[in-house]
Motif scaffolding. Structure first.
Motif: not given
Length: 151
Positions: A12-15, A98, A101-103, A150
């Motif tokens: 995720t963008i946060d991770e 984003p 399914s990812g960044v 993941s």
């Protein structure tokens, strides 16, 4: 001179942004051959106006490098600028967006070698090869790190 690299990260963008906001993770994504060692950095996540002082080896020669975080937009981008190091100029912008399914992480480095035209003629090809190798390593380590998260 400019160097660009796009890396898809399964997170995720946060991770992903949190990973790059922690100065300790620089060691994780830097090739061991560079002898990377942080000498001074904030003991927290980075933010605008922070500085990181570290030691690296370039062509086997130990050097001190100081970068200054000059721009910061949480979750979107940040820029570090060399204050002391091997380049005449080094401006590295890290962008995160984003994608599926990812960044998609985009690294854009604007740099200038020492010695002007002489540096570009005699060292430009070598520096470009080194940057390719460094960012190839970074890409592998980032993708491995986030694949593990993941699982």
């Amino acid at each position: 001179m400019r160097f660009d690299r796009n890396t898809f990260v399964a997170g995720t963008i946060d991770e992903v942004f949190a990973f790059f906001s922690d100065p300790k993770n620089l060691a994780v994504i830097t090739p061991p051959s560079m002898g990377f060692q942080i000498l001074d950095a904030p003991d927290r996540t980075l933010r605008r106006d922070d500085r990181i002082r570290y030691r690296i080896r370039v062509l086997g020669v130990p050097l001190q490098w100081i970068t200054h975080i000059t721009e910061w937009s949480e979750g979107r981008f940040f820029t570090d600028v060399q204050e002391k190091g091997p380049y005449r100029q080094w401006i590295h912008r890290h962008e995160f967006s984003p994608e599926g399914s990812g960044v998609m992480m985009t690294d854009r480095v604007d740099y200038e070698l020492p010695l002007g035209i002489v540096g570009r003629i005699f060292g430009g090809w070598l520096v470009r090869r080194q940057l390719d190798a460094i960012f190839d390593y970074r890409q592998r380590m980032i993708q491995q790190r986030f694949a593990q998260r993941s699982d």
